[in-house]
Design a protein around this motif. Sequence first.
Motif, PDB file in Angstrom:
ATOM      1  N   VAL A  50     -16.017   3.466 -45.699  1.00 50.92           N
ATOM      2  CA  VAL A  50     -15.968   2.130 -46.286  1.00 50.92           C
ATOM      3  C   VAL A  50     -15.471   2.195 -47.727  1.00 50.92           C
ATOM      4  O   VAL A  50     -16.070   2.835 -48.593  1.00 50.92           O
ATOM      5  N   GLU A  51     -14.348   1.533 -47.990  1.00 52.32           N
ATOM      6  CA  GLU A  51     -13.793   1.372 -49.333  1.00 52.32           C
ATOM      7  C   GLU A  51     -13.723   2.698 -50.084  1.00 52.32           C
ATOM      8  O   GLU A  51     -14.125   2.798 -51.253  1.00 52.32           O
ATOM      9  N   THR A  52     -13.215   3.724 -49.408  1.00 51.67           N
ATOM     10  CA  THR A  52     -13.111   5.058 -50.007  1.00 51.67           C
ATOM     11  C   THR A  52     -11.764   5.668 -49.655  1.00 51.67           C
ATOM     12  O   THR A  52     -11.332   5.620 -48.500  1.00 51.67           O
ATOM     13  N   ALA A  53     -11.112   6.251 -50.641  1.00 46.51           N
ATOM     14  CA  ALA A  53      -9.813   6.872 -50.420  1.00 46.51           C
ATOM     15  C   ALA A  53      -9.953   8.163 -49.616  1.00 46.51           C
ATOM     16  O   ALA A  53     -10.958   8.877 -49.726  1.00 46.51           O
ATOM     17  N   GLN A  54      -8.933   8.483 -48.833  1.00 49.61           N
ATOM     18  CA  GLN A  54      -8.975   9.689 -48.012  1.00 49.61           C
ATOM     19  C   GLN A  54      -9.101  10.946 -48.865  1.00 49.61           C
ATOM     20  O   GLN A  54      -9.731  11.924 -48.453  1.00 49.61           O
ATOM     21  N   THR A  55      -8.533  10.928 -50.043  1.00 48.00           N
ATOM     22  CA  THR A  55      -8.643  12.097 -50.916  1.00 48.00           C
ATOM     23  C   THR A  55     -10.098  12.406 -51.271  1.00 48.00           C
ATOM     24  O   THR A  55     -10.439  13.542 -51.601  1.00 48.00           O
ATOM     25  N   ILE A  56     -10.946  11.396 -51.186  1.00 53.00           N
ATOM     26  CA  ILE A  56     -12.375  11.587 -51.461  1.00 53.00           C
ATOM     27  C   ILE A  56     -13.135  11.910 -50.180  1.00 53.00           C
ATOM     28  O   ILE A  56     -13.872  12.886 -50.106  1.00 53.00           O
TER      29      ILE A  56
END
Length: 473
Positions: free
Chosen positions: A405-411
């Motif tokens: 949820v609302e998180t970039a793939q890099t994270i």
Amino acid sequence: MAEAAARRWAAALVLLVLLTGTVELIGGGGGSGGRRLLAGLRAGSTAAASGTRRWLRDSSWPATAAAAAAASRGDDGDGDEASSAAMTVPGAVDDPEEVVSQVHMSIRNSTARRKLGYLSCGTGNPIDDCWRCDPDWHKNRQRLADCGIGFGRNAIGGRDGKIYVVTDPSDDDAVNPKKGTLRYAVIRDEPLWIVFKRDMVITLKQELIMNSFKTIDGRGANVHIANGACITIQYVTNVIIHGLHIHDCRPTGNAMVRSSPSHYGWRTMADGDAVSIFGASHIWVDHCSLSNCADGLIDAIMGSTAITVSNNYFTHHNEVMLLGHSDSYVKDKAMQVTIAFNHFGEGLIQRMPRCRHGYFHVVNNDYTHWEMYAIGGSAEPTINSQGNRYLAPTNPFAKEVTKRVETAQTIWKGWNWRSEGDLLLNGAFFTPSGAGASASYSRASSLGAKSSSMVGTITSGAGALSCRGGSAC
């Protein structure tokens, strides 16, 4: 020096007397003066209370509750201290993989006994096979407390107390409940195993505030908690909720509610959850049918841990299960939840569950409906999905089981999400990450969950059971 110390002690004594009088005014008689004082306090604390549900409490409010409320206001202090506190939450275990292995062993043993013919009514579900085959289950109800698995396995509820029989479905007074009602039972200080004399529908006027060491056991009756407030498990421990129909829960509050024989206080507005777990530990919700509430069906927040959610039937709801208060509330890093043998059925949309922090073992559940996604996360939770059956909807844009949820793939690519032995149907797919995406990740996998092909059998009795004494349930 001695004279100065004496003056300080005298001042402290005066302050104590003044505080004692205030406490009596708020928590004791409940007269008009007390209500006016509470109203003033409530008006002055609206901003601090936003986003959380808590009491305007007297001096009996536990220190852990005060710390949790301070954290919810953003008064975290030093970040390192907050992280350290997260790992010392009572009830959390140091090695969650060990608990996962224990769950696998329980499932394997039940299935082995079934194959050998030891349990003619056995399903391979270790919770059910622990008690359901006994036609005299009603004569030894408290045996259920020894049948738990997973992180909430040590929740004993009212096992060591007396049996209390609910005879009156009314809920006319949330401050002075009548004997024979459900509310009168759940606020007692002593352990109680609460059962029902007959079928009944209980419409609660205000939240049912549970006290510690209580079991609500709906077996043997058709019991609905519906069309009003529902269950709140807040800052307590050892609670079992079993065999209830909980549905159509509505927001309530801005009222006085009793939480124990010695305390009541003002409650702000509740969200309308079916079961709200708030700063609590050793909680087990089993064999309930939950649907159509104003907010969540089961929400666990504010440092709650040691929870098992098992054998429930969830239907007709949007945001089914929220596990975690907020992405910034680090005490939830100690949250540990087992979600086992549930049926996520028709009319569900999302959050089965949505996890923020912590460790979540999702094992041998049947997901037959979702509209957006099944399992979500937002603050680096560990998701261990094993032996589940995921049936994707026909919508080609909703095939993915998982949602960050609302998180970039890099994270999120470093978050530990794994799928092992899951049955993915109708185009369903699970996106693993972190160690869970590595072929070398094998912790707990040597004791893998039962095959997902057995999920239909294991979850066949999900939801409230139609049990009557004198026959196997």
